[in-house]
Scaffold this motif. Structure first.
Motif, mmCIF file in Angstrom:
data_model
loop_
_atom_site.group_PDB
_atom_site.id
_atom_site.type_symbol
_atom_site.label_atom_id
_atom_site.label_comp_id
_atom_site.label_asym_id
_atom_site.label_seq_id
_atom_site.Cartn_x
_atom_site.Cartn_y
_atom_site.Cartn_z
ATOM 1 N N GLY A 342 -2.333 8.983 -5.105
ATOM 2 C CA GLY A 342 -2.815 8.076 -4.270
ATOM 3 C C GLY A 342 -4.327 8.283 -3.955
ATOM 4 N N ARG A 343 -4.863 9.130 -4.678
ATOM 5 C CA ARG A 343 -6.424 9.416 -4.691
ATOM 6 C C ARG A 343 -7.316 7.940 -5.167
ATOM 7 N NH1 ARG A 343 -7.127 10.764 -0.783
ATOM 8 N NH2 ARG A 343 -4.770 10.603 -0.524
ATOM 9 N N THR A 344 -6.484 7.400 -6.176
ATOM 10 C CA THR A 344 -6.988 6.230 -6.715
ATOM 11 C C THR A 344 -6.293 5.140 -6.343
ATOM 12 O OG1 THR A 344 -7.896 5.371 -8.805
ATOM 13 C CG2 THR A 344 -5.840 6.314 -9.032
ATOM 14 N N ALA A 345 -7.096 3.829 -6.912
ATOM 15 C CA ALA A 345 -6.188 2.408 -6.582
ATOM 16 C C ALA A 345 -6.141 2.225 -5.224
ATOM 17 C CB ALA A 345 -5.134 2.360 -7.614
ATOM 18 N N ARG A 346 -7.196 2.466 -4.541
ATOM 19 C CA ARG A 346 -7.033 2.405 -3.039
ATOM 20 C C ARG A 346 -7.794 1.326 -2.526
ATOM 21 N NH1 ARG A 346 -6.814 7.591 -0.411
ATOM 22 N NH2 ARG A 346 -7.894 7.070 1.348
#
Length: 438
Positions: A342-346
């Motif tokens: 969840g740290r990416t593709a936000r």
């Protein structure tokens, strides 16, 4: 619907507009009016959905009507998240001269005690350090906590796990009883322990507990814009494969977080990759707080392209530029995998997650795939020949040097000494380990 329609104060609406936050998210629209009406609240929504403003906006609105003493306490599991929440509170309340105090480990405890004696408007704390003050700092320091109006548990599922139990209990004992304060729980994962709190009886005259889950969090756990890949390799060449992935043409300029399960691994990788001339920082529990803060600043500013981190960075931290997440070690809990990727593709952006899978990790990967209801795709850009030709020798030499440096510097001695002194087992992620069942 606007923030003003939800009942947020005019000054705060203006502050939000200045930060280019104009439209409430789903979690904010649902929770803010209920909190303003006095309900305790449980809010569940994925990372990046605006949970901090969902509790900060109503609390700041009420505070501005009657700014007395320490108005609210926010408890959160990691120091980095506490600092980030404090930054948001300070930014939102700048026009009202808000005073926010951050009470976390790794900082001067005497200086913190003096801050608490001055009765800041809001205290953002980790449970362990606040419990230390309650035990040791005296009534002048902690007296203001007895009259707070709001208690917030951010990342509530982690705070309600066994790891924080005794510290939380100590904190709760000094805070007003539940019928004399509002309690707000926010989390990306609404666990049974969190949900069970809804059914606890409320005091006479107090509204029922309000619970809101955005699309039942599970359905939105993995963004559609996230590519999920894996590579299957022998465990003894992991570092060389990691180097090969990070230097692929498609990722050589990408901002990346590499997640590991142990602080020792994080430190070995940081030193190894630095010797290979990659711009790298790390974030783990054995680093002094000033170094942890500096690492995050360097990564956010782009001075470091790669952040090596234990799970202290898997939740809540807002680092919007991350393009690649690598699970160098596979987490035991599938939900931890969800928090990590969840740290990416936000916020609709594209991102990639790559899991480095060894012969020991197959069961964990199957469990993760079942949890996210998705099969991982094979990363075929890195193969044995490429690693042997371009990476293996240099990476092995860099790792040897890194281990020798760590040995000379007695890395990990402080943790070992603390373990012996306290007579308890501590995991590598800065939390007490759960005792194994016999």
């Amino acid at each position: 619907m606007s923030f003003q329609d939800l009942g947020v104060s005019k000054w705060l609406v203006e502050a939000l507009n200045a930060m280019k936050i104009n439209q409430p998210t789903s979690i904010q629209s649902a929770c803010i009016p209920k909190i303003l009406k006095g309900h305790d609240c449980i809010g569940g929504a994925k990372t990046g959905s605006g949970k901090t403003i969902a509790f900060a906006a109503p609390m700041l609105t009420k505070w501005s009507e009657d700014p007395s003493g320490i108005y609210g306490v926010v408890l959160t599991p990691t120091r980095e998240l506490a600092l980030q929440i404090a930054e948001q509170f300070a930014a939102l309340g700048a026009s009202m001269n808000i005073r926010v105090s951050v009470i976390v480990g790794g900082e001067d405890i005497v200086k913190q005690a003096l801050e608490l004696q001055k009765r800041p408007h809001f205290v953002i704390a980790t449970p362990g350090r606040l419990a230390d003050h309650i035990l040791n700092s005296g009534e002048d320091t902690i007296g203001g906590l007895r009259r707070v109006k709001y208690l917030i548990l951010d990342e509530a599922d982690r705070l309600l796990s066994n790891s924080f139990g005794s510290d939380l209990e100590r904190c709760f004992k000094i805070l007003p009883p539940s019928d004399k304060r509002q309690t707000l729980l926010f989390t990306a994962t609404v666990t049974d322990a969190v949900r069970a709190l809804k059914d606890k009886p409320t005091a006479a005259g107090k509204p029922d507990v309000f619970i809101h889950e955005v699309e039942t969090v599970d359905k939105v756990a993995i963004p559609s814009t996230l590519a999920i890949q894996y590579i299957f390799i022998p465990s003894y060449v992991k570092e060389a494969y990691l180097n090969s992935i990070l230097t692929l043409p498609s990722y050589e300029n990408a901002t990346a977080i590499v997640f590991v399960n142990k602080t020792h691994t994080a430190e070995v990788l940081r030193r190894t990759l630095r010797k290979l001339e990659l711009r790298v920082a790390s974030l783990h529990s054995e680093m002094p707080q000033t170094e942890r803060t500096n690492s995050l600043h360097r990564f956010r500013a782009g001075a470091a392209r790669i952040l090596i981190a234990t799970d202290v960075a898997s939740r809540g931290l807002d680092i919007p530029s991350v393009e690649l997440v690598i699970n160098y070690d596979i987490p035991a809990d599938a939900d931890d995998f969800i928090h990590r990727v969840g740290r990416t593709a936000r916020a609709g952006r594209k991102g990639t997650s790559i899991s480095v899978v060894t012969e020991k990790d197959v069961e964990r990967i199957l469990s993760i795939e079942e949890r996210i209801n998705k099969k991982m795709d094979l990363l075929d850009e890195v193969d044995d020949n490429k690693v042997i030709k371009e990476s293996l020798q240099a990476t092995s030499a860099a790792k040897r040097e890194a281990l020798m440096d760590m040995d000379r510097e007695n890395f990990g001695e402080k943790r070992k000494n603390n373990k012996r002194k306290n007579g308890k087992t501590v995991s590598s992620n800065n939390e007490p380990e759960k005792k194994k069942k016999k």
